[in-house]
Design a protein around this motif. Sequence first.
Motif, PDB file in Angstrom:
ATOM      1  N   HIS A   1       0.663  -1.147  -0.095  1.00  0.00           N
ATOM      2  CA  HIS A   1       0.048  -0.023   0.064  1.00  0.00           C
ATOM      3  C   HIS A   1       0.949   1.104   0.108  1.00  0.00           C
ATOM      4  O   HIS A   1       0.340   2.459   0.003  1.00  0.00           O
ATOM      5  CB  HIS A   1      -0.972   0.027   1.332  1.00  0.00           C
ATOM      6  CG  HIS A   1      -1.804  -1.246   1.061  1.00  0.00           C
ATOM      7  ND1 HIS A   1      -2.940  -0.948   0.419  1.00  0.00           N
ATOM      8  CD2 HIS A   1      -1.862  -2.327   1.709  1.00  0.00           C
ATOM      9  CE1 HIS A   1      -3.796  -2.257   0.660  1.00  0.00           C
ATOM     10  NE2 HIS A   1      -3.041  -2.928   1.176  1.00  0.00           N
TER      11      HIS A   1
ATOM     12  N   PRO B   1      -5.729  -1.501  -2.950  1.00  0.00           N
ATOM     13  CA  PRO B   1      -6.442  -0.199  -2.655  1.00  0.00           C
ATOM     14  C   PRO B   1      -5.773   0.705  -1.822  1.00  0.00           C
ATOM     15  O   PRO B   1      -4.947   0.354  -1.072  1.00  0.00           O
ATOM     16  CB  PRO B   1      -7.610  -0.755  -1.957  1.00  0.00           C
ATOM     17  CG  PRO B   1      -7.475  -2.159  -1.593  1.00  0.00           C
ATOM     18  CD  PRO B   1      -6.271  -2.818  -2.410  1.00  0.00           C
ATOM     19  N   PRO B   2      -6.108   1.994  -2.101  1.00  0.00           N
ATOM     20  CA  PRO B   2      -5.747   3.040  -0.932  1.00  0.00           C
ATOM     21  C   PRO B   2      -6.173   2.768   0.503  1.00  0.00           C
ATOM     22  O   PRO B   2      -7.237   2.192   0.624  1.00  0.00           O
ATOM     23  CB  PRO B   2      -6.268   4.162  -1.715  1.00  0.00           C
ATOM     24  CG  PRO B   2      -7.261   3.826  -2.326  1.00  0.00           C
ATOM     25  CD  PRO B   2      -7.131   2.478  -2.765  1.00  0.00           C
ATOM     26  N   LEU B   3      -5.362   2.938   1.453  1.00  0.00           N
ATOM     27  CA  LEU B   3      -5.885   2.929   2.666  1.00  0.00           C
ATOM     28  C   LEU B   3      -5.922   4.425   3.231  1.00  0.00           C
ATOM     29  O   LEU B   3      -6.902   4.757   3.887  1.00  0.00           O
ATOM     30  CB  LEU B   3      -4.486   2.328   3.544  1.00  0.00           C
ATOM     31  CG  LEU B   3      -4.253   0.910   3.365  1.00  0.00           C
ATOM     32  CD1 LEU B   3      -3.215   0.052   4.212  1.00  0.00           C
ATOM     33  CD2 LEU B   3      -5.410  -0.116   3.324  1.00  0.00           C
TER      34      LEU B   3
ATOM     35  N   ALA C   1      -9.514   5.894   2.840  1.00  0.00           N
ATOM     36  CA  ALA C   1     -10.363   4.894   2.100  1.00  0.00           C
ATOM     37  C   ALA C   1     -11.803   4.987   3.038  1.00  0.00           C
ATOM     38  O   ALA C   1     -11.702   4.578   4.380  1.00  0.00           O
ATOM     39  CB  ALA C   1      -9.660   3.650   2.496  1.00  0.00           C
ATOM     40  N   ASP C   2     -12.751   4.901   2.315  1.00  0.00           N
ATOM     41  CA  ASP C   2     -14.146   4.940   2.912  1.00  0.00           C
ATOM     42  C   ASP C   2     -14.249   3.523   3.854  1.00  0.00           C
ATOM     43  O   ASP C   2     -14.814   3.554   4.750  1.00  0.00           O
ATOM     44  CB  ASP C   2     -14.986   5.266   2.223  1.00  0.00           C
ATOM     45  CG  ASP C   2     -15.221   4.347   0.771  1.00  0.00           C
ATOM     46  OD1 ASP C   2     -14.453   3.459   0.660  1.00  0.00           O
ATOM     47  OD2 ASP C   2     -16.224   4.487   0.015  1.00  0.00           O
ATOM     48  N   TYR C   3     -13.764   2.539   3.059  1.00  0.00           N
ATOM     49  CA  TYR C   3     -13.645   1.381   3.633  1.00  0.00           C
ATOM     50  C   TYR C   3     -13.441   1.232   4.927  1.00  0.00           C
ATOM     51  O   TYR C   3     -13.868   0.595   6.025  1.00  0.00           O
ATOM     52  CB  TYR C   3     -13.046   0.395   2.732  1.00  0.00           C
ATOM     53  CG  TYR C   3     -12.983  -1.115   3.533  1.00  0.00           C
ATOM     54  CD1 TYR C   3     -14.235  -2.031   3.047  1.00  0.00           C
ATOM     55  CD2 TYR C   3     -11.802  -1.475   3.898  1.00  0.00           C
ATOM     56  CE1 TYR C   3     -14.093  -3.163   3.410  1.00  0.00           C
ATOM     57  CE2 TYR C   3     -11.743  -2.718   4.437  1.00  0.00           C
ATOM     58  CZ  TYR C   3     -13.037  -3.698   4.179  1.00  0.00           C
ATOM     59  OH  TYR C   3     -12.727  -4.963   4.475  1.00  0.00           O
TER      60      TYR C   3
ATOM     61  N   VAL D   1     -13.535   0.113  -2.463  1.00  0.00           N
ATOM     62  CA  VAL D   1     -13.010   1.409  -1.764  1.00  0.00           C
ATOM     63  C   VAL D   1     -12.898   2.585  -2.518  1.00  0.00           C
ATOM     64  O   VAL D   1     -12.781   2.727  -3.664  1.00  0.00           O
ATOM     65  CB  VAL D   1     -11.444   1.111  -1.508  1.00  0.00           C
ATOM     66  CG1 VAL D   1     -10.844   2.269  -0.582  1.00  0.00           C
ATOM     67  CG2 VAL D   1     -11.152  -0.305  -0.696  1.00  0.00           C
ATOM     68  N   ASN D   2     -13.669   3.716  -1.820  1.00  0.00           N
ATOM     69  CA  ASN D   2     -13.917   4.841  -2.450  1.00  0.00           C
ATOM     70  C   ASN D   2     -14.782   5.001  -3.809  1.00  0.00           C
ATOM     71  O   ASN D   2     -14.310   5.376  -4.691  1.00  0.00           O
ATOM     72  CB  ASN D   2     -12.555   5.629  -2.538  1.00  0.00           C
ATOM     73  CG  ASN D   2     -11.898   5.919  -1.156  1.00  0.00           C
ATOM     74  OD1 ASN D   2     -12.592   6.033  -0.222  1.00  0.00           O
ATOM     75  ND2 ASN D   2     -10.599   6.599  -1.378  1.00  0.00           N
TER      76      ASN D   2
END
Length: 86
Positions: free
Chosen positions: A44, A56-58, A61-63, A85-86
Amino acid sequence: MKLVISLLVSGMGYISSIFHENDSLKESIKRGKEVYVENCASCHLGTGEGVVGTFPPLAKADYLLKNPQNGIKAVKFGLSGKISVN
């Protein structure tokens, strides 16, 4: 005079507890950085931006923002399959 001394001692105890909490927070942040470097940064990246289509971005991240436990579970138990994610 006894009242003043009592107030000073109480105040010192309160201030000490604030600094202790601050030290605990600093230690927690330090441990978190170590966990990130050991478990997450290689994929990441150092700032959490991820790799498009692969990792995916951390960062932002909406997740993770919606449910921070998702990140803890991923580190502890792994994560596979598609996520959004996002």
